[in-house]
Design a protein around this motif. Structure first.
Motif, PDB file in Angstrom:
ATOM      1  N   ASP A 147      -7.727  -5.155  -1.984  1.00  0.00           N
ATOM      2  CA  ASP A 147      -6.775  -4.878  -0.905  1.00  0.00           C
ATOM      3  C   ASP A 147      -7.127  -3.586  -0.172  1.00  0.00           C
ATOM      4  O   ASP A 147      -7.525  -2.605  -0.790  1.00  0.00           O
ATOM      5  N   SER A 199      -4.840  -1.596   1.686  1.00  0.00           N
ATOM      6  CA  SER A 199      -3.467  -1.262   2.050  1.00  0.00           C
ATOM      7  C   SER A 199      -2.997  -0.172   1.099  1.00  0.00           C
ATOM      8  O   SER A 199      -3.747   0.287   0.248  1.00  0.00           O
ATOM      9  N   THR A 216      -6.083  -4.492   5.549  1.00  0.00           N
ATOM     10  CA  THR A 216      -5.829  -5.928   5.510  1.00  0.00           C
ATOM     11  C   THR A 216      -4.326  -6.162   5.585  1.00  0.00           C
ATOM     12  O   THR A 216      -3.527  -5.302   5.209  1.00  0.00           O
ATOM     13  N   ASP A 217      -3.958  -7.322   6.086  1.00  0.00           N
ATOM     14  CA  ASP A 217      -2.542  -7.662   6.208  1.00  0.00           C
ATOM     15  C   ASP A 217      -1.898  -7.780   4.832  1.00  0.00           C
ATOM     16  O   ASP A 217      -2.537  -8.208   3.866  1.00  0.00           O
ATOM     17  N   GLU A 265       0.395  -9.713   2.433  1.00  0.00           N
ATOM     18  CA  GLU A 265       0.838 -11.096   2.309  1.00  0.00           C
ATOM     19  C   GLU A 265       1.726 -11.242   1.086  1.00  0.00           C
ATOM     20  O   GLU A 265       1.645 -10.467   0.156  1.00  0.00           O
ATOM     21  N   GLY A 266       2.542 -12.274   1.100  1.00  0.00           N
ATOM     22  CA  GLY A 266       3.392 -12.543  -0.050  1.00  0.00           C
ATOM     23  C   GLY A 266       4.682 -11.755   0.018  1.00  0.00           C
ATOM     24  O   GLY A 266       4.977 -11.078   0.999  1.00  0.00           O
ATOM     25  N   ASN A 267       5.415 -11.849  -1.048  1.00  0.00           N
ATOM     26  CA  ASN A 267       6.728 -11.216  -1.115  1.00  0.00           C
ATOM     27  C   ASN A 267       6.874 -10.492  -2.446  1.00  0.00           C
ATOM     28  O   ASN A 267       7.787 -10.756  -3.217  1.00  0.00           O
ATOM     29  N   ASP A 293       0.417  -1.403   5.638  1.00  0.00           N
ATOM     30  CA  ASP A 293      -0.923  -1.893   5.965  1.00  0.00           C
ATOM     31  C   ASP A 293      -1.599  -0.983   6.982  1.00  0.00           C
ATOM     32  O   ASP A 293      -2.566  -1.358   7.622  1.00  0.00           O
TER      33      ASP A 293
END
Length: 72
Positions: free
Chosen positions: A2, A4, A26-27, A29-31, A39
């Motif tokens: 990652d 971030s 990077t974006d 993602e997920g929760n 980010d």
């Protein structure tokens, strides 16, 4: 890996910190349950002693965005 900055909530008693925002990010993602996530580019400062760790997340401009301490 990652790119971030993340202070994730403990899982099974393990603390997870991500500090990979010194390059192209990077974006997110997920929760995932988090204390903090970004980010955007920035930095992480960790101070550790025998009984305490403190995490400080800074923006690329040097602005403190999040801090948390863990003691044992």
């Amino acid at each position: 890996h990652d790119h971030s900055r993340q202070d994730l909530r403990a899982t099974c008693g393990t603390e997870f910190i991500v500090s990979g925002a010194g390059a192209k990010t990077t974006d997110l993602e997920g929760n995932n349950p988090v204390h903090f996530e970004s980010d955007q580019e920035g930095f992480l400062l960790v101070e550790a002693t025998e009984r305490r760790m403190e995490f400080r997340f800074y923006s690329a401009a040097g602005v403190l965005e999040h801090t948390r301490a863990i003691t044992r």
